[in-house]
Design a protein around this motif. Structure first.
Motif, PDB file in Angstrom:
ATOM      1  N   ALA A  15       0.808  -1.226   0.000  1.00 29.90           N
ATOM      2  CA  ALA A  15       0.000   0.000   0.000  1.00 29.90           C
ATOM      3  C   ALA A  15       0.838   1.272   0.000  1.00 29.90           C
ATOM      4  N   HIS A  16       2.090   1.186   0.422  1.00 30.79           N
ATOM      5  CA  HIS A  16       2.943   2.385   0.373  1.00 30.79           C
ATOM      6  C   HIS A  16       3.094   2.895  -1.052  1.00 30.79           C
ATOM      7  N   LEU A  17       2.891   2.022  -2.028  1.00 28.10           N
ATOM      8  CA  LEU A  17       2.988   2.438  -3.433  1.00 28.10           C
ATOM      9  C   LEU A  17       1.863   3.383  -3.826  1.00 28.10           C
ATOM     10  N   VAL A  18       0.728   3.294  -3.121  1.00 28.98           N
ATOM     11  CA  VAL A  18      -0.361   4.233  -3.389  1.00 28.98           C
ATOM     12  C   VAL A  18       0.146   5.657  -3.181  1.00 28.98           C
ATOM     13  N   VAL A  19       0.952   5.841  -2.142  1.00 25.88           N
ATOM     14  CA  VAL A  19       1.510   7.162  -1.835  1.00 25.88           C
ATOM     15  C   VAL A  19       2.678   7.476  -2.757  1.00 25.88           C
ATOM     16  N   ASN A  20       3.628   6.547  -2.858  1.00 31.37           N
ATOM     17  CA  ASN A  20       4.868   6.800  -3.592  1.00 31.37           C
ATOM     18  C   ASN A  20       4.679   6.905  -5.102  1.00 31.37           C
ATOM     19  N   TRP A  21       3.824   6.082  -5.657  1.00 33.24           N
ATOM     20  CA  TRP A  21       3.645   6.072  -7.107  1.00 33.24           C
ATOM     21  C   TRP A  21       2.425   6.855  -7.550  1.00 33.24           C
ATOM     22  N   GLY A  22       1.469   7.001  -6.678  1.00 32.18           N
ATOM     23  CA  GLY A  22       0.173   7.560  -7.062  1.00 32.18           C
ATOM     24  C   GLY A  22       0.216   8.933  -7.681  1.00 32.18           C
ATOM     25  N   GLY A  23       1.171   9.764  -7.276  1.00 30.13           N
ATOM     26  CA  GLY A  23       1.203  11.128  -7.781  1.00 30.13           C
ATOM     27  C   GLY A  23       1.699  11.255  -9.194  1.00 30.13           C
ATOM     28  N   HIS A  24       2.651  10.392  -9.592  1.00 34.28           N
ATOM     29  CA  HIS A  24       3.302  10.580 -10.887  1.00 34.28           C
ATOM     30  C   HIS A  24       3.284   9.317 -11.749  1.00 34.28           C
ATOM     31  N   PHE A  25       3.788   8.221 -11.197  1.00 37.61           N
ATOM     32  CA  PHE A  25       4.019   7.041 -12.019  1.00 37.61           C
ATOM     33  C   PHE A  25       2.738   6.277 -12.339  1.00 37.61           C
ATOM     34  N   ARG A  26       1.899   6.051 -11.346  1.00 36.59           N
ATOM     35  CA  ARG A  26       0.631   5.347 -11.540  1.00 36.59           C
ATOM     36  C   ARG A  26      -0.502   6.184 -10.945  1.00 36.59           C
ATOM     37  N   PRO A  27      -0.896   7.253 -11.627  1.00 36.05           N
ATOM     38  CA  PRO A  27      -1.914   8.134 -11.051  1.00 36.05           C
ATOM     39  C   PRO A  27      -3.233   7.422 -10.758  1.00 36.05           C
ATOM     40  N   GLU A  28      -3.501   6.307 -11.419  1.00 39.55           N
ATOM     41  CA  GLU A  28      -4.748   5.584 -11.149  1.00 39.55           C
ATOM     42  C   GLU A  28      -4.792   5.052  -9.715  1.00 39.55           C
ATOM     43  N   PHE A  29      -3.638   4.946  -9.045  1.00 43.26           N
ATOM     44  CA  PHE A  29      -3.626   4.536  -7.640  1.00 43.26           C
ATOM     45  C   PHE A  29      -4.411   5.525  -6.791  1.00 43.26           C
ATOM     46  N   GLN A  30      -4.447   6.788  -7.207  1.00 40.37           N
ATOM     47  CA  GLN A  30      -5.167   7.808  -6.456  1.00 40.37           C
ATOM     48  C   GLN A  30      -6.674   7.553  -6.469  1.00 40.37           C
ATOM     49  N   LEU A  31      -7.131   6.729  -7.388  1.00 43.36           N
ATOM     50  CA  LEU A  31      -8.559   6.429  -7.490  1.00 43.36           C
ATOM     51  C   LEU A  31      -8.986   5.292  -6.569  1.00 43.36           C
ATOM     52  N   LEU A  32      -8.031   4.611  -5.942  1.00 42.84           N
ATOM     53  CA  LEU A  32      -8.380   3.470  -5.099  1.00 42.84           C
ATOM     54  C   LEU A  32      -9.296   3.856  -3.940  1.00 42.84           C
ATOM     55  N   ALA A  33      -9.032   4.986  -3.296  1.00 42.38           N
ATOM     56  CA  ALA A  33      -9.875   5.399  -2.169  1.00 42.38           C
ATOM     57  C   ALA A  33     -11.305   5.705  -2.638  1.00 42.38           C
ATOM     58  N   THR A  34     -11.435   6.361  -3.774  1.00 43.28           N
ATOM     59  CA  THR A  34     -12.762   6.651  -4.323  1.00 43.28           C
ATOM     60  C   THR A  34     -13.486   5.353  -4.670  1.00 43.28           C
ATOM     61  N   PHE A  35     -12.765   4.430  -5.289  1.00 44.32           N
ATOM     62  CA  PHE A  35     -13.325   3.118  -5.629  1.00 44.32           C
ATOM     63  C   PHE A  35     -13.766   2.392  -4.353  1.00 44.32           C
ATOM     64  N   ARG A  36     -12.905   2.433  -3.326  1.00 45.69           N
ATOM     65  CA  ARG A  36     -13.226   1.797  -2.045  1.00 45.69           C
ATOM     66  C   ARG A  36     -14.488   2.419  -1.438  1.00 45.69           C
ATOM     67  N   ASN A  37     -14.573   3.738  -1.447  1.00 48.71           N
ATOM     68  CA  ASN A  37     -15.742   4.413  -0.874  1.00 48.71           C
ATOM     69  C   ASN A  37     -17.023   4.037  -1.605  1.00 48.71           C
ATOM     70  N   HIS A  38     -16.939   3.930  -2.920  1.00 47.63           N
ATOM     71  CA  HIS A  38     -18.101   3.531  -3.721  1.00 47.63           C
ATOM     72  C   HIS A  38     -18.537   2.107  -3.344  1.00 47.63           C
ATOM     73  N   LEU A  39     -17.563   1.193  -3.258  1.00 48.90           N
ATOM     74  CA  LEU A  39     -17.892  -0.183  -2.872  1.00 48.90           C
ATOM     75  C   LEU A  39     -18.512  -0.223  -1.476  1.00 48.90           C
ATOM     76  N   ARG A  40     -17.934   0.520  -0.544  1.00 50.69           N
ATOM     77  CA  ARG A  40     -18.425   0.556   0.832  1.00 50.69           C
ATOM     78  C   ARG A  40     -19.866   1.072   0.876  1.00 50.69           C
ATOM     79  N   ASP A  41     -20.133   2.134   0.122  1.00 58.65           N
ATOM     80  CA  ASP A  41     -21.474   2.725   0.109  1.00 58.65           C
ATOM     81  C   ASP A  41     -22.514   1.796  -0.516  1.00 58.65           C
ATOM     82  N   GLU A  42     -22.091   1.016  -1.505  1.00 60.66           N
ATOM     83  CA  GLU A  42     -23.017   0.116  -2.204  1.00 60.66           C
ATOM     84  C   GLU A  42     -23.259  -1.183  -1.438  1.00 60.66           C
ATOM     85  N   SER A  43     -22.311  -1.586  -0.608  1.00 61.28           N
ATOM     86  CA  SER A  43     -22.383  -2.878   0.061  1.00 61.28           C
ATOM     87  C   SER A  43     -23.303  -2.835   1.271  1.00 61.28           C
ATOM     88  N   PRO A  44     -24.269  -3.761   1.363  1.00 57.97           N
ATOM     89  CA  PRO A  44     -25.188  -3.750   2.498  1.00 57.97           C
ATOM     90  C   PRO A  44     -24.495  -4.017   3.841  1.00 57.97           C
TER      91      PRO A  44
END
Length: 178
Positions: A15-44
């Protein structure tokens, strides 16, 4: 899947890669929290999130707490279980001094040793330098290394048959060695 109650846990390894890579190398890592929140909100039943890493820094932990904000955030650490590797850095004013420094370090530091280079041509230069200085249990690994050679070198590395690896950043992902 979330709405149907089929997702109850999201696990992010390294998970440290979310921080280290998320800004430049793999910007899609920054979407993981949004994806997680969506799953959490949808899950009963809600969603448990587990962030794993063997190399968290305090800054990375603080950033992950912000990104994956949750009232039930619990942290388990075992930092003392794994010693970190040593890095050596020396500024050299020219190539001749740099090559002397590499030879000096190669003669003093413990094995196994990885000499990281900026590109394949640098790796080739240092590989040849070390060979000409008499080092034999060495290998080179770059983005230009063939798939077959990569597999051979990686196997030799895992079997402790290589003392010095001269490599670019192509070597390192998935390497597991004490």
């Amino acid at each position: 899947a979330g709405r149907d109650g089929k997702v109850s846990c999201l696990v992010i390894d390294e998970a440290h890669l979310v921080v280290n890579w998320g800004g430049h190398f793999r910007p899609e890592f920054q979407l993981l929290a949004t994806f997680r929140n969506h799953l959490r909100d949808e899950s009963p039943q809600g969603l448990r999130t587990i962030l794993l890493s063997a190399t968290y820094t305090s800054e990375e932990t603080a950033t992950l707490r912000t990104i994956f904000e949750d009232e039930a955030f619990t942290e388990f650490r075992a930092d003392a279980l794994r010693p970190e590797f040593s890095l050596f850095h020396k500024r050299c004013r020219n190539q001749e001094k740099r090559e002397r420094a590499v030879l000096e370090l190669a003669s003093k530091v413990p094995r196994p040793l990885i000499i990281y280079c900026f590109g394949p041509s640098d790796a080739e230069t240092y590989f040849r330098l070390l060979r000409s200085a008499g080092y034999r249990n060495i290998a080179m690994y770059t983005g230009d290394t063939s798939t077959q050679e990569r597999q051979r070198v990686m196997e030799e590395w895992k079997e402790n048959n290589i003392d010095i690896m001269v490599a670019t950043s192509a070597f390192g992902m998935g390497v597991d060695k004490a």
